[in-house]
Design a protein around this motif. Structure first.
Motif, PDB file in Angstrom:
ATOM      1  N   THR A  97      -1.834  -8.066   1.210  1.00 12.39           N
ATOM      2  CA  THR A  97      -2.302  -7.072   0.426  1.00 12.39           C
ATOM      3  C   THR A  97      -1.318  -6.538  -0.702  1.00 12.39           C
ATOM      4  OG1 THR A  97      -1.360  -5.252   1.654  1.00 12.39           O
ATOM      5  CG2 THR A  97      -3.901  -6.001   1.997  1.00 12.39           C
ATOM      6  N   SER A  98      -0.001  -7.419  -0.869  1.00 11.07           N
ATOM      7  CA  SER A  98       1.032  -7.031  -1.564  1.00 11.07           C
ATOM      8  C   SER A  98       0.928  -7.801  -2.935  1.00 11.07           C
ATOM      9  CB  SER A  98       2.609  -7.427  -1.087  1.00 11.07           C
ATOM     10  OG  SER A  98       2.162  -8.941  -0.779  1.00 11.07           O
ATOM     11  N   THR A  99       1.812  -7.896  -3.858  1.00  7.42           N
ATOM     12  CA  THR A  99       1.575  -8.356  -5.226  1.00  7.42           C
ATOM     13  C   THR A  99       1.986  -9.929  -4.998  1.00  7.42           C
ATOM     14  OG1 THR A  99       3.705  -7.771  -5.752  1.00  7.42           O
ATOM     15  CG2 THR A  99       2.211  -6.246  -6.477  1.00  7.42           C
ATOM     16  N   THR A 100       2.328 -10.280  -4.031  1.00  7.44           N
ATOM     17  CA  THR A 100       2.614 -11.757  -3.794  1.00  7.44           C
ATOM     18  C   THR A 100       1.301 -12.810  -3.741  1.00  7.44           C
ATOM     19  OG1 THR A 100       3.796 -13.381  -2.455  1.00  7.44           O
ATOM     20  CG2 THR A 100       2.852 -11.586  -1.297  1.00  7.44           C
TER      21      THR A 100
ATOM     22  N   VAL B  61      -3.474  -1.827  -0.819  1.00  3.45           N
ATOM     23  CA  VAL B  61      -4.537  -1.964   0.092  1.00  3.45           C
ATOM     24  C   VAL B  61      -5.251  -3.176  -0.391  1.00  3.45           C
ATOM     25  CG1 VAL B  61      -6.810  -1.169   0.808  1.00  3.45           C
ATOM     26  CG2 VAL B  61      -4.702   0.192   0.717  1.00  3.45           C
ATOM     27  N   ALA B  62      -5.879  -4.284   0.454  1.00  2.00           N
ATOM     28  CA  ALA B  62      -6.661  -5.338   0.059  1.00  2.00           C
ATOM     29  C   ALA B  62      -7.939  -4.653  -0.748  1.00  2.00           C
ATOM     30  CB  ALA B  62      -7.035  -6.242   1.152  1.00  2.00           C
ATOM     31  N   SER B  63      -7.992  -5.244  -1.766  1.00  2.00           N
ATOM     32  CA  SER B  63      -9.254  -4.553  -2.869  1.00  2.00           C
ATOM     33  C   SER B  63     -10.645  -5.204  -2.389  1.00  2.00           C
ATOM     34  CB  SER B  63      -9.050  -4.683  -4.206  1.00  2.00           C
ATOM     35  OG  SER B  63     -10.077  -4.581  -5.021  1.00  2.00           O
ATOM     36  N   THR B  64     -11.359  -4.214  -1.926  1.00  2.40           N
ATOM     37  CA  THR B  64     -12.706  -4.511  -1.686  1.00  2.40           C
ATOM     38  C   THR B  64     -13.714  -5.349  -2.899  1.00  2.40           C
ATOM     39  OG1 THR B  64     -13.474  -2.486  -2.162  1.00  2.40           O
ATOM     40  CG2 THR B  64     -13.012  -2.992   0.130  1.00  2.40           C
ATOM     41  N   ALA B  65     -13.152  -4.896  -4.133  1.00  6.26           N
ATOM     42  CA  ALA B  65     -13.877  -5.545  -5.223  1.00  6.26           C
ATOM     43  C   ALA B  65     -13.528  -6.916  -5.582  1.00  6.26           C
ATOM     44  CB  ALA B  65     -13.326  -4.577  -6.614  1.00  6.26           C
ATOM     45  N   LEU B  66     -12.404  -7.361  -4.714  1.00  8.59           N
ATOM     46  CA  LEU B  66     -11.959  -8.842  -5.147  1.00  8.59           C
ATOM     47  C   LEU B  66     -12.100  -9.629  -3.661  1.00  8.59           C
ATOM     48  CD1 LEU B  66      -8.675  -8.302  -7.173  1.00  8.59           C
ATOM     49  CD2 LEU B  66     -10.873  -9.005  -7.937  1.00  8.59           C
ATOM     50  N   GLY B  67     -12.894  -8.811  -2.478  1.00  6.61           N
ATOM     51  CA  GLY B  67     -13.103  -9.615  -1.448  1.00  6.61           C
ATOM     52  C   GLY B  67     -12.273  -9.331  -0.226  1.00  6.61           C
ATOM     53  N   GLY B  68     -11.384  -8.371  -0.679  1.00  2.00           N
ATOM     54  CA  GLY B  68     -10.597  -7.959   0.415  1.00  2.00           C
ATOM     55  C   GLY B  68     -11.242  -6.867   1.502  1.00  2.00           C
ATOM     56  N   ASN B  69     -10.324  -6.690   2.588  1.00  2.00           N
ATOM     57  CA  ASN B  69     -11.188  -5.929   3.608  1.00  2.00           C
ATOM     58  C   ASN B  69     -10.778  -4.327   3.422  1.00  2.00           C
ATOM     59  OD1 ASN B  69      -8.382  -5.688   4.353  1.00  2.00           O
ATOM     60  ND2 ASN B  69      -8.678  -6.722   6.043  1.00  2.00           N
TER      61      ASN B  69
END
Length: 901
Positions: A874-877, A823-831
Motif C-alpha cells: 500500500t506504500s509508494t513502492t 491504503v490499498a486503493s479499491t479503485a485500482l483493485g486493492g483491498n
C-alpha cells in the motif's frame, strides 16, 4: 566489466597496484627472514594510552562517558556479509532510508551509506583514522545531501570500527549529530595475507568474486602496510525475484502499480476517450483501437529494471610511519578506490505534457499528418502517452574515483604530552554516462516526420508499435555529467596530563583545524535545457566554503572511578558565520561491576553545499504513484522538483544520553559472571531548525496532515467537474526542496549483552545480542515511528564457537513489524486496507576450517533460509516490499579461502 571507460587506465591502475604489492611482499618476507630467532629478555610491559572515538584525550581504559560500540575485524567477518557496508547497515541503530545498491536507481548506483538513528545519512559523521573524509561526489537524495560512500575504501584495509552513538559536534564539528563512525585502517601489520571469496544467489545469478591482499613489514623505526582489493558482482533484476517480478500487487491485496506510460501508447481523443491497442501494431486504425484499461494495458517496468546493479570495485591503501628522532615521527597515508556501477531502468517513458514540443502550449504534438495517427486530429500534451521500448532499457553508468593523501608529523613534547599535525587532500569524482535516452526535439521531429539519415526516406514515429530501426537510431541519445566534492584539511592537536588529583591525572586535549570544501556539478546542455525524455533535469552547480575550528576538551577524575568530560568547539564558516557547541559527560563506577554514564551536548548540522547551491533538479519517482486524493486517476510516475535554498541556516540538536554498563570482574563478588556484560542506554535527540526534505511519497500521502506538506503538493486549478465531485485539482508535481522545519524529536533505548566463556574440552563460546527500541521519531507534527522504513524494534544476535582448527558462527538480524503507508486503493483493485509489514528474522551461518596456520577455508550463507522480505503493497513502492528497510537479494552462498604467510 564491459563498460565504456578507458581500459588502458584500468590496466595501468591495476599494474601499479600489484607492482607495489609485489615489492611490499618481498619486503615483508625479508623482514621476517632477518628477524632475530632468540627470544627477547623478559621486560616490564607498560600499557600504552590510546584515543577513543568521542574523545581526543588518550586513555588506558576504553570505558568512559561515551556510548561506543567497538567492532573488530573478526566480528565483521563473523556477520557473514561480504562488504563492510552491509555489516554496518544491519546494526540495529541504523534505520530509515539510506543509499544502497538495491535502492539508488540512477543517482548513485553502487554507493552505500548508513543512517544512524534514522536522522539522515548526512547527519552521521564518518572519520577515517580519526579524520574527516570527503563526501561522495554525487550527493544523495537526488543530488542534495553530502554523504560518505562506504564503498570508497578498500575493504582489506579496514582493521576495526568504532561507532559513537551520541552527538559529538563539540569534538568533531558539523555532521556529528546522530553519531560518529570512525573507520580504523590498518597501521601495524607484518606478514602477507590474501583472501579469495566467491559467492552467488541460489535462485538467480548475481555471481560475486572478491580478491584482497594485505602485506606489511616493520623495522625498529619504520613500518609499512599495503592493502589492495578487487571485487565484481553481476546485476540482479527485479524480475529475478518472484515477489518483485511485477508491479501489479492486486494479487496480494495491493494496487496495480504498473505504469500508465504504456507500450503500445495511449491517446485521448474527443468522442472516443482514452484508447490504445491490444498489441503493438504497425498499421493502427481507429476501428481497431480499444478503450484503455489500466488492469489490462499498464506497463510492467519491473520486468526490465535492475534490483542490484552490475558492480566492480578495486583500489589500494598504503600507510607508512618512520621515527625521525626519539621524539618525532613522520607518517603518511595514501589510498585510491574506484567504484564502477552499471544500472538499467525501463525504456524511456513519454508523457506529452511533460516534454517540450511544437504544440501551441509548447508541448509534444502528435499531428494528424503523421500516417500512424488514424484519428484525424492533432493530439498533444497529456493526451499523448507512450514508451520508446525499441531503444532498450535506459542505462546509467557511474564511475567514482576516491583518492586520499595524508602527510603528517607527530611526537612527544614532555611527560605524557603528545602532538600531531597533518595535511590531507581528498576528493570524490563521479562520472556518469547515460545511454539509450531520447531528446524532446528529436521525438518531436520524428512525430512530425524526419528525413532518414541513411535512407533519405521520410520517417514517422509510431507511438503504437514497432518503428523503423533507422528512426530508432536517430532517436537514440547519450549524455554525460560529472560531479566532484573536494576537501582539504589541515589540523594540529596536542594533549596530555596537566596535573594530578587524588583520583588520577587531569587530561587535556586542544586542537585547531582548517578545511576547504568545494562542490562542482556539470550537466550536459540538453539536461540543463530539460530536453531529456522522461529523465532528470539539472543545472550546473558550484559552491565552496572555508571552515576554521578550535576545540578543547578536559577530563577530570573526581574520585576513583568517577570522571567528568567537558568539551567545546568553536567554528567559523565562510557562508553563515560562527557557531560554538559544548558537551558535558560523566561516568561513575558506583560498584566495581556497575558503571553509570550520561551526557548532554549541543550538536549542529551546517547546510550541505548542494542544499545551498544546487541550481535545481527535476526527477521522477522510481515507480507509478497513485494520487491518494484522486484515487480514480491512473497511476503514473510522480514529477519531483527540488531546488537549492541559499537561505538555509544550520540546524541544532540537543542530545541527551544516559545509561549503565554491568560488567562483573573476574576476582570480584560476581566473579562467576565474569565474561558477561550488559548495557542499557537511553537516547534523546531534540532538533530545531532542522534541514529536511521528506520524500515525495511522504509529502503526497500526508498532504492534509500538516502545512509543511500541503504547500509542497502542486495541483492544477479545479475544473467544474472537480468542484462538483469534491476533488482537488489534478496533481502536477511535488516540490521536495529542503527547508528549515520547526522540530525533530527522536527518543529510544539501546540494549546490548555479551558473554564469552572458555572450556577445556569444548572450546571457546561467544554470544552477543543488541537491540534498539524507538519511542518517537517525529518531524514537526508528523510521527513516523512504527511506519514505513521506521520499525520500532531492530536487533542482532550473534553466536560463535571455536575449538582447535574448527569454528562456526551464526549471525541473526531481526526487524520488527510496522505499518505501511496509505491504503490499498479499491479503485485500482486493492483491498482498501492499511497493510502491516510483518516482522522478519534473517540468519547468516558460516563454518571455518583452518587447514594449518597458513590456510583457512570458510563456507557461509546470507539469508540461509531464503526468506522473502515481508509484503508492502500500500506504500509508494512498486517492488512489493519496503526496499528502504529490507533486502530483496535472497539466499547468498559463499566460500572464502584465506592464505597467511
Amino acid at each position: 566489466m564491459n563498460t565504456p571507460h578507458n581500459p588502458v587506465r584500468q590496466a595501468g591502475a591495476r599494474a601499479i597496484a600489484f607492482t607495489v604489492l609485489s615489492l611490499l611482499a618481498a619486503n615483508a618476507a625479508l623482514a621476517q627472514t632477518n628477524a632475530p630467532t632468540s627470544a627477547p629478555a623478559e621486560q616490564t610491559v607498560s600499557l600504552e594510552k590510546f584515543e577513543v572515538t568521542g574523545s581526543r584525550i588518550k586513555r588506558i581504559d576504553s570505558e568512559g562517558p561515551q556510548p561506543i560500540v567497538q567492532i573488530t575485524r573478526e566480528e565483521l567477518d563473523l556477520s557473514g556479509y561480504t562488504s563492510v557496508g552491509d555489516a554496518i547497515r544491519n546494526l540495529p541503530f541504523n534505520t530509515g532510508g539510506s543509499i544502497d545498491p538495491q535502492r539508488t536507481s540512477t543517482f548513485a548506483s553502487s554507493a552505500r551509506t548508513l543512517n544512524l538513528r534514522g536522522l539522515g545519512s548526512q547527519n552521521t559523521l564518518v572519520l577515517i583514522n580519526g579524520r574527516r573524509a570527503a563526501p561522495f561526489g554525487l550527493p544523495g537524495n537526488n543530488g542534495f545531501n553530502a554523504v560518505f560512500d562506504l564503498n570508497s575504501l578498500p575493504p582489506a584495509a579496514i582493521n576495526s570500527l568504532e561507532v559513537l552513538k551520541d552527538g559529538a559536534s563539540a569534538i568533531y564539528g558539523s555532521d556529528a549529530v546522530s553519531g560518529v563512525i570512525n573507520i580504523k585502517l590498518r597501521e601495524n601489520y607484518s606478514g602477507f595475507t590474501t583472501t579469495t571469496t566467491l559467492g552467488n544467489t541460489t535462485d538467480s545469478d548475481s555471481f560475486y568474486k572478491q580478491f584482497t591482499v594485505v602485506t606489511g613489514a616493520s623495522t625498529a623505526k619504520t613500518s609499512l602496510v599495503f592493502a589492495a582489493d578487487y571485487a565484481h558482482r553481476n546485476a540482479l533484476k527485479l524480475s529475478d525475484r518472484d515477489f518483485s517480478a511485477t508491479a501489479d500487487l492486486r494479487y496480494y491485496g495491493g494496487v496495480n502499480a504498473r505504469s500508465s506510460l504504456t507500450y503500445p501508447g495511449r491517446v485521448t481523443v474527443p468522442g472516443l476517450g482514452t484508447v490504445t491497442y491490444s498489441a503493438p501494431t504497425a498499421t493502427p486504425t481507429a476501428a481497431a483501437a480499444v478503450t484503455y484499461n489500466a488492469a489490462l494495458h499498464a506497463y510492467n517496468f519491473n520486468e526490465v529494471t535492475d534490483l542490484m546493479p552490475l558492480n566492480e570495485t578495486y583500489g589500494f591503501y598504503v600507510r607508512g610511519k618512520h621515527e625521525l628522532t626519539d621524539k618525532v615521527y613522520a607518517f603518511t597515508e595514501l589510498s585510491w578506490h574506484r567504484n564502477d556501477g552499471l544500472s538499467i531502468a525501463a525504456a524511456a517513458p513519454i508523457s506529452g505534457g511533460s516534454e517540450q514540443g511544437t504544440s501551441p502550449a509548447g508541448q509534444l504534438i502528435f499531428p494528424a499528418t503523421n500516417p500512424f495517427n488514424p484519428f484525424g486530429v492533432d493530439i498533444s500534451g497529456n493526451n499523448l502517452v507512450f514508451r520508446l521500448v525499441e531503444l532498450g532499457g535506459r542505462t546509467t553508468h557511474n564511475v567514482s574515483d576516491t583518492p586520499r593523501m595524508l602527510v603528517g608529523l607527530g611526537g612527544t613534547l614532555f611527560s605524557d604530552w603528545t602532538w600531531e599535525a597533518s595535511a590531507m587532500t581528498s576528493h570524490s569524482d563521479v562520472s556518469t554516462t547515460n545511454t539509450n535516452q531520447a531528446l524532446d526535439r528529436q521525438v518531436q521531429a520524428a512525430l512530425s516526420g524526419v528525413r532518414g539519415p541513411q535512407s533519405g526516406r521520410t520517417l514517422y514515429l509510431n507511438p503504437f508499435g514497432p518503428n523503423d530501426p533507422e528512426l530508432i537510431n536517430f532517436l537514440r541519445a547519450n549524455f554525460n555529467r560529472s560531479d566532484r566534492q573536494r576537501m582539504r584539511l589541515y589540523d594540529a592537536t596536542a594533549g596530555g596530563s596537566v596535573f594530578a588529583l587524588p583520583a588520577g591525572d587531569v587530561g587535556v586535549a586542544v586542537g585547531i583545524e582548517s578545511r576547504d570544501e568545494k562542490l562542482s556539478q556539470f550537466r550536459s546542455a540538453d539536461e540543463q535545457a530539460g530536453q531529456i525524455i522522461g529523465g532528470s533535469e539539472g543545472q550546473n552547480t558550484q559552491g565552496d566554503r572555508k571552515v576554521q575550528s578550535a576545540y578543547a576538551e578536559v577530563r577530570v577524575p573526581i574520585v576513583k572511578g568517577t570522571e567528568i568530560q567537558v568539551a567545546g568547539r568553536f567554528e567559523n564558516y565562510s557562508d553563515f558565520g560562527e557557531t560554538a557547541k559544548p558537551k558535558i559527560g560523566v561516568s561513575t563506577k558506583v560498584l566495581p561491576w556497575l558503571l553509570l554514564r550520561g551526557s548532554f551536548s549541543k550538536a549542529f548540522k551546517a547546510p550541505d553545499l548542494p542544499q545551498l547551491f544546487n541550481g535545481g533538479t527535476v526527477s521522477f519517482s522510481s515507480g507509478s504513484v497513485v494520487d491518494p486524493r484522486r484515487p480514480a486517476d491512473a497511476p503514473r510516475q510522480l514529477r519531483i522538483v527540488t531546488i537549492g535554498n541559499s537561505t538555509l541556516t544550520p540546524e541544532t540538536t540537543d542530545v541527551y544520553y544516559g545509561g549503565f554498563l554491568f560488567e562483573p570482574q573476574k576476582n570480584g563478588a560476581l566473579g562467576f559472571l565474569h565474561g558477561f556484560t550488559f548495557a542499557v542506554d537511553y537516547f534523546q535527540f531534540e532538533g530545531t531548525n532542522v534541514i529536511a526534505n521528506f520524500g515525495a511519497g511522504v509529502i503526497l500521502n500526508n498532504e492534509l496532515a500538516s502545512p509543511i506538506f500541503g504547500n509542497r503538493v502542486i495541483r492544477a486549478a479545479q475544473t467544474p467537474a472537480d468542484i462538483a465531485a469534491g476533488l482537488p485539482g489534478s496533481l502536477l508535481f511535488v516540490n521536495d526542496s529542503f527547508q528549515n522545519t520547526a522540530r525533530q524529536s527522536y527518543r529510544g533505548w539501546d540494549f546490548s549483552a555479551r558473554y564469552e566463556w572458555k572450556t577445556a574440552s569444548f572450546g571457546r563460546f561467544f554470544a552477543s545480542a543488541t537491540m534498539t527500541y524507538l519511542n518517537e521519531l517525529s518531524f514537526d507534527t508528523f510521527e513516523s515511528v512504527g511506519t514505513f522504513a521506521t520499525p520500532r524494534v531492530r536487533g542482532n544476535l550473534s553466536l560463535s564457537w571455536k575449538k582447535d582448527a574448527l569454528s562456526a558462527s551464526v549471525f541473526a538480524n531481526y526487524i520488527g513489524a510496522y505499518d505501511d503507508i496509505g491504503v490499498a486503493s479499491t479503485a485500482l483493485g486493492g483491498n482498501g486496507l492499511l497493510n502491516e509489514i510483518e516482522d522478519l528474522w534473517l540468519f547468516n551461518p558460516q563454518v571455518t576450517y583452518r587447514l594449518s596456520e597458513r590456510y583457512a577455508f570458510t563456507l557461509g550463507a546470507n539469508n540461509v533460509l531464503d526468506t522473502d522480505p515481508p509484503r508492502a503493497y500500500t506504500s509508494t513502492t512498486s517492488t512489493g516490499y519496503d526496499n528502504l528497510t529490507h533486502s530483496g537479494e535472497g539466499r547468498f552462498v559463499f566460500v572464502k579461502v584465506t592464505l597467511d604467510f
